[in-house]
Design a protein around this motif. Structure first.
Motif, PDB file in Angstrom:
ATOM      1  N   UNK A 136     -38.948  56.748 -15.883  1.00 34.59           N
ATOM      2  CA  UNK A 136     -39.057  56.702 -17.426  1.00 34.59           C
ATOM      3  C   UNK A 136     -37.747  57.259 -17.728  1.00 34.59           C
ATOM      4  N   UNK A 137     -37.372  58.417 -17.268  1.00 36.89           N
ATOM      5  CA  UNK A 137     -36.190  59.206 -17.728  1.00 36.89           C
ATOM      6  C   UNK A 137     -35.014  58.148 -17.618  1.00 36.89           C
ATOM      7  N   UNK A 149     -31.780  52.814 -22.266  1.00 37.61           N
ATOM      8  CA  UNK A 149     -32.060  52.252 -23.449  1.00 37.61           C
ATOM      9  C   UNK A 149     -31.459  53.067 -24.570  1.00 37.61           C
ATOM     10  N   UNK A 150     -31.028  54.330 -24.238  1.00 39.63           N
ATOM     11  CA  UNK A 150     -30.110  55.107 -25.232  1.00 39.63           C
ATOM     12  C   UNK A 150     -28.762  54.809 -25.213  1.00 39.63           C
ATOM     13  N   UNK A 151     -28.437  54.203 -23.958  1.00 41.15           N
ATOM     14  CA  UNK A 151     -27.035  53.793 -23.929  1.00 41.15           C
ATOM     15  C   UNK A 151     -26.733  52.353 -24.696  1.00 41.15           C
ATOM     16  N   UNK A 209     -34.689  56.767 -30.943  1.00 43.16           N
ATOM     17  CA  UNK A 209     -35.711  56.035 -31.307  1.00 43.16           C
ATOM     18  C   UNK A 209     -35.816  54.777 -30.464  1.00 43.16           C
ATOM     19  N   UNK A 210     -34.816  54.186 -30.345  1.00 41.97           N
ATOM     20  CA  UNK A 210     -34.621  52.896 -29.493  1.00 41.97           C
ATOM     21  C   UNK A 210     -35.317  53.046 -28.177  1.00 41.97           C
ATOM     22  N   UNK A 212     -39.435  53.884 -23.292  1.00 44.70           N
ATOM     23  CA  UNK A 212     -39.702  54.938 -22.327  1.00 44.70           C
ATOM     24  C   UNK A 212     -41.232  55.207 -22.395  1.00 44.70           C
ATOM     25  N   UNK A 213     -41.759  55.660 -23.402  1.00 45.15           N
ATOM     26  CA  UNK A 213     -43.274  55.975 -23.704  1.00 45.15           C
ATOM     27  C   UNK A 213     -44.101  55.101 -23.108  1.00 45.15           C
ATOM     28  N   UNK A 214     -43.982  53.772 -23.172  1.00 42.39           N
ATOM     29  CA  UNK A 214     -45.138  52.818 -22.542  1.00 42.39           C
ATOM     30  C   UNK A 214     -44.834  52.949 -21.186  1.00 42.39           C
ATOM     31  N   UNK A 215     -43.513  52.918 -20.407  1.00 40.34           N
ATOM     32  CA  UNK A 215     -43.584  53.002 -19.140  1.00 40.34           C
ATOM     33  C   UNK A 215     -43.857  54.353 -18.525  1.00 40.34           C
TER      34      UNK A 215
END
Length: 358
Positions: A147-148, A154-156, A172-173, A178-181
């Protein structure tokens, strides 16, 4: 001196070979525990308990939320006071929510407290990339690592996608993916993993702290008869009697073997080896029974049953040794390997059966 069971946190005497509560055989000395630290780092990032310190997720979340929202406010309206106030509001709310959850969950298990406080960097590494098991050990978390990585990817992407408020929007994006994963991975981990046997890592305390420990008078495992719980006194007397009988029988058997066979004859070696094994087995179960009696503060049917089983084993060993001694006296000569095998075979069978019981 006393020590703490690594499995259940029960405090036992130093001489105990196992925990009477859970039968665990690994311990940590209470003398190695230090007073909770009161430096700036521990005030900001940890919860302190008598057994040790642990990272405070509510404090960490509040600090991260404060920094994030303050940065967001400053990006939209370049005013430091406004940014601080805006960040403080969200930071305090986040901390209070986390603190409520912390209070509802209650104090962490003793093992988890003992196996923490390795330094802020290492504790953060454990928090973000490891699961802590019930007995205090750590196992690497594929869920957290995966997840990290999703978050970083996604941050990139977010940094190259959004034009305004780049960093905050990118965070936020990234969290959306990340949270669902993490939630899915956490559920799979709970369903499929069994980390109960993971060996915990003992905390490595600085030498200065260890040198400051006060010397605690050594406490003997054996109690006087007046200190023993009345329900266990008869067991104590039985053990004392069996110990005397076995010691006497062991000495006479060794003397008899020495008279009948000259070392280094193979026959002498085989008989002495059998006596040595029976002696080691007897002492092991005798000491175990004495330890249970010494540690017991109240009567327990389970402990009584274990002590009775130990006494039964001690009686069998003594009887087999007595039988071996009598056979050596009766038989004038031993001329074949089969005769030697027959004499020590029963003793070997008993030793193996006891080891299988253990």
């Amino acid at each position: 001196m006393t020590k703490i069971c690594n499995n259940c946190g029960n405090e036992v005497y130093d001489e105990a070979n196992f925990c009477p509560e859970c039968k665990c055989t690994t311990f940590r000395y209470t003398g190695e525990l230090v007073e909770p630290k009161d430096d700036v780092i521990h005030r900001m990032f940890y919860w302190n308990y008598p057994q040790g310190s642990i990272l405070a997720k509510s404090k960490l979340s509040g600090i991260v939320m404060f920094i994030s929202m303050a940065a967001f406010a400053y990006a939209t309206s370049p005013s430091i006071p406004v940014a601080i106030i805006f960040g403080a509001i969200f930071g305090v709310i986040t901390f209070l929510l986390g603190f409520i959850i912390h209070k509802i969950k209650g104090e962490p298990q003793p093992n988890k407290l003992i196996f923490n406080d390795y330094g802020l960097i290492k504790d953060l590494k454990h928090l973000f990339f490891y699961w802590q098991t019930p007995n205090g050990g750590y196992v690497q978390s594929k869920t957290k690592i995966f997840s990290f990585c999703i978050f970083l990817g996604a941050f990139g992407i977010g940094l190259f996608t959004f034009n305004n408020l780049i960093i905050f929007s990118a965070i936020l994006f990234a969290l959306i993916f990340e949270v669902p994963a993490f939630a899915i991975g956490f559920g799979i981990h709970k369903i499929t993993s069994d980390d109960s046997n993971v060996k915990p890592e003992l905390p490595k305390r600085p030498k200065k702290e260890i040198e400051k420990k006060k010397k605690i008078p050594k406490i003997t495992t054996r109690r006087t008869k007046s200190d023993i719980i009345p329900e266990y006194l008869d067991y104590q007397l039985q053990l004392d009697d069996l110990n005397k009988k076995f010691t006497s029988k062991e000495k006479s058997t060794r003397d008899l073997i020495a008279k009948r066979f000259e070392p280094p004859q193979l026959t002498y070696t085989r008989f002495i080896t059998g006596v040595d094994k029976s002696s080691q087995l007897f002492k092991k179960h005798r000491d175990s029974a004495y330890t249970m009696i010494s540690l017991a503060d109240e009567y327990s049917p389970r402990i009584a049953s274990e002590i009775e089983a130990k006494i039964g084993i001690l009686k069998e060993i003594t009887e087999k040794l007595d039988s071996l001694s009598n056979e050596l006296i009766v038989k004038d000569s031993l001329t074949t390997t089969e005769e030697v095998d027959d004499l020590i075979g029963e003793m070997d069978n008993l030793i193996h059966s006891v080891k299988d019981y253990e």
